[in-house]
Write an enzyme that holds these catalytic residues in place. Structure first.
Site, PDB file in Angstrom:
ATOM      1  N   ARG A 113       0.861  -1.185   0.000  1.00 20.82           N
ATOM      2  CA  ARG A 113       0.000   0.000   0.000  1.00 20.82           C
ATOM      3  C   ARG A 113       0.893   1.229   0.000  1.00 20.82           C
ATOM      4  O   ARG A 113       2.085   1.153   0.189  1.00 20.82           O
ATOM      5  CB  ARG A 113      -0.895   0.074   1.237  1.00 20.82           C
ATOM      6  CG  ARG A 113      -1.010  -1.171   2.040  1.00 20.82           C
ATOM      7  CD  ARG A 113      -1.968  -0.968   3.152  1.00 20.82           C
ATOM      8  NE  ARG A 113      -1.287  -0.876   4.429  1.00 20.82           N
ATOM      9  CZ  ARG A 113      -1.892  -0.991   5.600  1.00 20.82           C
ATOM     10  NH1 ARG A 113      -3.202  -1.155   5.645  1.00 20.82           N
ATOM     11  NH2 ARG A 113      -1.220  -0.911   6.722  1.00 20.82           N
ATOM     12  N   ASN A 151      -5.763   6.545   3.918  1.00 16.69           N
ATOM     13  CA  ASN A 151      -5.524   5.790   5.141  1.00 16.69           C
ATOM     14  C   ASN A 151      -4.071   5.963   5.539  1.00 16.69           C
ATOM     15  O   ASN A 151      -3.168   5.637   4.785  1.00 16.69           O
ATOM     16  CB  ASN A 151      -5.816   4.299   4.925  1.00 16.69           C
ATOM     17  CG  ASN A 151      -5.755   3.530   6.233  1.00 16.69           C
ATOM     18  OD1 ASN A 151      -6.640   3.670   7.081  1.00 16.69           O
ATOM     19  ND2 ASN A 151      -4.707   2.740   6.415  1.00 16.69           N
ATOM     20  N   GLU A 152      -3.890   6.528   6.724  1.00 17.04           N
ATOM     21  CA  GLU A 152      -2.555   6.660   7.315  1.00 17.04           C
ATOM     22  C   GLU A 152      -1.535   7.275   6.343  1.00 17.04           C
ATOM     23  O   GLU A 152      -0.567   6.626   5.918  1.00 17.04           O
ATOM     24  CB  GLU A 152      -2.066   5.308   7.826  1.00 17.04           C
ATOM     25  CG  GLU A 152      -2.933   4.775   8.949  1.00 17.04           C
ATOM     26  CD  GLU A 152      -2.342   3.598   9.697  1.00 17.04           C
ATOM     27  OE1 GLU A 152      -1.577   2.838   9.087  1.00 17.04           O
ATOM     28  OE2 GLU A 152      -2.656   3.437  10.873  1.00 17.04           O
ATOM     29  N   GLU A 316      -8.619   3.282  14.757  1.00 15.82           N
ATOM     30  CA  GLU A 316      -8.231   1.875  14.865  1.00 15.82           C
ATOM     31  C   GLU A 316      -7.689   1.664  16.273  1.00 15.82           C
ATOM     32  O   GLU A 316      -6.620   2.172  16.618  1.00 15.82           O
ATOM     33  CB  GLU A 316      -7.151   1.526  13.830  1.00 15.82           C
ATOM     34  CG  GLU A 316      -7.616   1.734  12.400  1.00 15.82           C
ATOM     35  CD  GLU A 316      -6.537   1.408  11.368  1.00 15.82           C
ATOM     36  OE1 GLU A 316      -5.537   0.765  11.715  1.00 15.82           O
ATOM     37  OE2 GLU A 316      -6.716   1.811  10.209  1.00 15.82           O
ATOM     38  N   TRP A 324       1.552  -9.337  10.522  1.00 13.04           N
ATOM     39  CA  TRP A 324       1.285  -9.532   9.105  1.00 13.04           C
ATOM     40  C   TRP A 324       1.774 -10.921   8.728  1.00 13.04           C
ATOM     41  O   TRP A 324       2.351 -11.627   9.546  1.00 13.04           O
ATOM     42  CB  TRP A 324       1.973  -8.449   8.274  1.00 13.04           C
ATOM     43  CG  TRP A 324       1.190  -7.169   8.201  1.00 13.04           C
ATOM     44  CD1 TRP A 324       0.019  -6.888   8.853  1.00 13.04           C
ATOM     45  CD2 TRP A 324       1.520  -6.015   7.440  1.00 13.04           C
ATOM     46  NE1 TRP A 324      -0.397  -5.615   8.545  1.00 13.04           N
ATOM     47  CE2 TRP A 324       0.507  -5.056   7.670  1.00 13.04           C
ATOM     48  CE3 TRP A 324       2.564  -5.695   6.595  1.00 13.04           C
ATOM     49  CZ2 TRP A 324       0.517  -3.803   7.068  1.00 13.04           C
ATOM     50  CZ3 TRP A 324       2.577  -4.451   5.996  1.00 13.04           C
ATOM     51  CH2 TRP A 324       1.567  -3.505   6.231  1.00 13.04           C
ATOM     52  N   GLU A 366      -2.917  -9.570   5.951  1.00 13.34           N
ATOM     53  CA  GLU A 366      -3.192  -9.320   7.368  1.00 13.34           C
ATOM     54  C   GLU A 366      -3.872 -10.489   8.080  1.00 13.34           C
ATOM     55  O   GLU A 366      -4.555 -10.274   9.084  1.00 13.34           O
ATOM     56  CB  GLU A 366      -4.017  -8.041   7.513  1.00 13.34           C
ATOM     57  CG  GLU A 366      -3.222  -6.831   7.048  1.00 13.34           C
ATOM     58  CD  GLU A 366      -3.670  -5.526   7.652  1.00 13.34           C
ATOM     59  OE1 GLU A 366      -2.797  -4.759   8.052  1.00 13.34           O
ATOM     60  OE2 GLU A 366      -4.895  -5.289   7.713  1.00 13.34           O
TER      61      GLU A 366
HETATM   62  C1  GAL Z   1      -2.950   0.161  10.301  1.00 12.69           C
HETATM   63  C2  GAL Z   1      -3.747   0.312   9.026  1.00 12.69           C
HETATM   64  C3  GAL Z   1      -4.818  -0.741   8.863  1.00 12.69           C
HETATM   65  C4  GAL Z   1      -4.295  -2.082   9.206  1.00 12.69           C
HETATM   66  C5  GAL Z   1      -3.691  -2.069  10.564  1.00 12.69           C
HETATM   67  C6  GAL Z   1      -3.132  -3.404  10.964  1.00 12.69           C
HETATM   68  O1  GAL Z   1      -1.707   0.765  10.184  1.00 12.69           O
HETATM   69  O2  GAL Z   1      -4.353   1.561   8.952  1.00 12.69           O
HETATM   70  O3  GAL Z   1      -5.291  -0.728   7.543  1.00 12.69           O
HETATM   71  O4  GAL Z   1      -3.374  -2.450   8.235  1.00 12.69           O
HETATM   72  O5  GAL Z   1      -2.636  -1.134  10.621  1.00 12.69           O
HETATM   73  O6  GAL Z   1      -2.075  -3.777  10.170  1.00 12.69           O
END
Ligand code: GAL
Length: 689
Positions: A113, A151-152, A316, A324, A366
């Site tokens: 990503r 996202n992030e 989150e 992962w 994930e």
């Molecule tokens: C964050 C991300 C999520 C997911 C989570 C766990 O950094 O925004 O999409 O990937 O970590 O890995």
């Protein structure tokens, strides 16, 4: 801030990926969420192909179906995302210039990503278009309460070296400096014959003979440029959405990552910020010399988010083991920790909590990043704990909007964060110093804020703090020094650490005694200084018989008696034994202190105590070091959060409190369970204490 309903009372959600599950599961998922009290779901941040499977062929069928089902659950609302964190393969194949590249100039391949750069014109246009199309189609959807951009931003990587970035950097520099002469001067390009004679010669970092020798002034501008690029990209999406999204629906983004000035982002590109909180990372990733406080290290991160968004959401919140496919980095939360970490976020100012994720993925990268439900989809202890946590928070109806209380602030600024990154002493010394202050503030139960100084900061922004610590502001502009001076004159207490004020905002070292523009306020200058390495005699100082460790760096301070500067502590060992290590000057109604060294936790504790800033609530309650104290609200609304990161323990309540989660009246010795939480309030009369 635009809040809409999610911030008017504390609200709970989950990250949900309808595209990962058979449609037949959607209804039961929503029913089970509703039963648990989950009322918000975040969707679509990686789902571009579901909206534009081929270039220009927009379709909304999938999420139309999903949202139609959600609409039959009036309690459940949606945060909809723009899906730009994962550009589709058709896009990166056709327009490879959108891909990011590493410092060596090697472009990223498609996959993972955040493989894009912020500056390729075609990427900006494609991003604007998808945001606009989604805004147009879903902007007024009754189930959608707000939007998350991307996202992030800057996760995965926070450096950008694609051709488009080199090109945009030149434009950015032209706007900043106007002429090549000004640029050459600002970067000191006469050194090593780096002067440019044509703009085409100017680049971001590229491979060089020895990466330790990058031009430091260029590197500082490079990071400012990365940050401005991310902000401008976020703003592009924000504006595209806002054309269609009514003002009562918020626009946010999530996470805090490197090379992005979030203070500038909030207000320019989003209405408020959301954080992604994975506290179990702390257990395995300890910074600073002490190795302490890993159990609650995320409290520092939450205070950091609060610096940008006084009230914020957690988009989150960790609910399961983390990993992962190629690593299993963090262990599963123990019973009680999901609830504890959620209350940690609430105690630090979050009004919205969304757990990552509803159910663990059964395929993809994930598969080991666990959510509330596991692969088997059965009800489990995590779901029971989440349900209990939601029920607990419902007992705090007045919590949302209450400001976190703090009388001590640790100052940061992006110039120093970024300038200190390339070297092996300033960056590490800052991190060690912040870890020391964190430990001292935690163990003395002294609530604190982090404050970022920028060109808009006023002395009034600092006025609420009794003590402000600016550990190692090597870069200090006259304007920021003037703000600090006004804060002190108005009654504040400022503590500066080693190496303060010897650089200007270009990162150059003006020919004047340190601490430069703040030397007058300190009534002292620095004669000389040196790193303190393990090969040196350990150095320390003494303040009224109390030992202050003076690690990492020692400055020799020369107080100006004519300015009324007093020496509080002298080096008692080390290279500069017998010279001043800590000074004090009374200015107006306040005080300023110059400390010549890096900070260690014991010294930070001693300084806190010596300045009368430690343990401000000690007349009300006494806690063991294993517990954190955080306070939200004032007067009769005030809530005291006691968070226990360890085994069962006892706190001492010195007044009659009400436990707001059990409604019991409590005074004296009070048990707190392993990973337990107590939220306490005083009765109205004592609440005014
Ligand atoms: C964050 C991300 C999520 C997911 C989570 C766990 O950094 O925004 O999409 O990937 O970590 O890995």
């Amino acid at each position: 801030m635009q809040h809409s309903m999610i911030m008017e009372h504390v609200t709970f959600g989950v990250c949900y990926y309808p595209e990962h599950w058979p449609e037949t599961l959607w209804r039961s998922d929503l029913e089970r969420m509703r039963a648990a009290g989950i009322t918000v779901i975040r969707v679509a941040e990686f789902a571009w192909n579901l909206f534009e499977p081929r270039e220009g062929a927009f379709t909304f069928d999938f999420f139309d179906r999903f949202l139609a089902l959600v609409s039959t659950f009036p309690e459940i609302r949606v945060i909809f995302c723009t899906p730009t964190a994962t550009p589709p393969a058709w896009l990166t194949e056709k327009y490879p210039e959108v891909l990011n590249a590493d410092l060596d100039g090697r472009p990223f391949s498609h996959g993972m990503r955040r493989h894009y750069n912020y500056n390729a014109p075609v990427w900006r246009e494609k991003s604007r278009l998808i945001a606009s199309k989604l805004g147009e189609h879903y902007g007024t959807h009754p189930s959608i309460i707000g939007w998350q951009i991307d996202n992030e931003l800057n996760c995965e990587t926070d450096v950008f070296y694609a051709q488009a970035d080199h090109d945009a950097f030149r434009v950015w520099l032209q706007q900043r400096y106007g002429t090549l002469d000004a640029l050459n001067e600002a970067w000191g390009n006469v050194v090593w014959n780096q002067s440019y004679t044509d703009w085409s010669q100017v680049h971001l970092s590229r491979p060089a003979a020895g990466r330790a020798g990058f031009n430091p002034h260029m590197r500082l501008d490079e990071k400012r440029f990365f940050s401005d690029s991310a902000i401008s990209y976020c703003r592009l999406q924000h504006d595209a959405l806002r054309e269609h999204v009514p003002a009562d629906r918020f626009i946010t983004t999530n996470g805090t990552f490197g090379h992005l000035d979030y203070k500038a982002l909030v207000g320019q590109g989003v209405d408020f910020l959301c954080y992604d909180s994975y506290p179990n990372f702390g257990a395995g990733m300890i910074e600073g010399p002490s190795g302490e406080m890993a159990d609650r290290k995320w409290s520092w991160n939450l205070a950091n988010v609060r610096a940008f968004s006084p009230l914020f959401g957690v988009m989150e919140q960790q609910s399961g083991a983390n990993g992962w496919v190629m690593r299993m980095a963090a262990r599963a939360p123990l019973p009680g920790q999901l609830r504890l970490w959620t209350f940690q976020s609430l105690a630090h100012g979050a009004d919205f909590i969304s757990w990552f994720r509803w159910r663990t993925a059964t395929f993809g990268t994930e598969i080991y990043w666990h959510g509330i439900l596991d692969y088997d989809n059965r009800d489990n202890r995590k779901l029971r704990e989440a349900t209990r946590t939601i029920a607990d928070a419902a007992k705090l109806p007045g919590l949302a909007g209450l400001q976190v209380q703090a009388k001590v602030a640790v100052l940061r600024d992006y110039d120093n964060l970024w300038d200190g990154e390339d070297d092996l002493w300033h960056g590490p010394m800052r991190r060690a110093g912040e870890a020391a202050w964190f430990e001292a503030l935690q163990t003395t139960h002294t609530p604190y804020d982090i404050v970022y100084l920028d060109d808009g900061t006023l002395a009034a922004d600092l006025a609420r703090y009794d003590l402000v610590v600016y550990p190692h502001a090597t870069i200090l502009s006259p304007a920021r020094a003037a703000v600090l001076e006004a804060y002190v004159a108005d009654g504040g207490r400022l503590l500066l650490g080693a190496r303060s004020g010897y650089k200007d905002s270009r990162g150059q070292c003006p020919m004047e005694p340190a601490p430069g523009p703040i030397a007058g306020l300190c009534g002292a200058t620095v004669l000389e200084g040196s790193m303190v390495t393990p090969a040196d005699t350990p150095s320390h100082a003494e303040w009224d018989g109390v030992r202050l460790d003076t690690p990492l760096w020692n400055d020799v301070i020369d107080p100006d008696p004519g300015a009324g500067t007093r020496v509080l502590a002298w080096y008692a060992a080390g290279r500069f034994e017998g010279t001043p290590a800590l000074t004090e000057r009374a200015v107006g109604a306040g005080h300023v202190h110059l400390f010549g060294a890096g900070f260690a936790a014991d010294a930070a504790r001693a300084l806190l105590a010596g300045f009368g800033a430690a343990s401000p609530y000690r007349a009300l309650l006494e806690l063991p070091a294993g517990c954190e104290l955080a306070v939200r609200g004032q007067g009769a609304d005030r809530l005291f959060f006691v968070l226990n990161y360890g085994e069962e323990t006892t706190v001492i309540l010195k007044k009659l409190f009400t436990d707001r989660l059990t409604e019991e009246k409590k005074i004296g010795e009070t048990r707190v369970d392993r990973f337990g939480v107590r939220v306490l309030s005083l009765n109205a009369k004592e609440g005014m204490v």
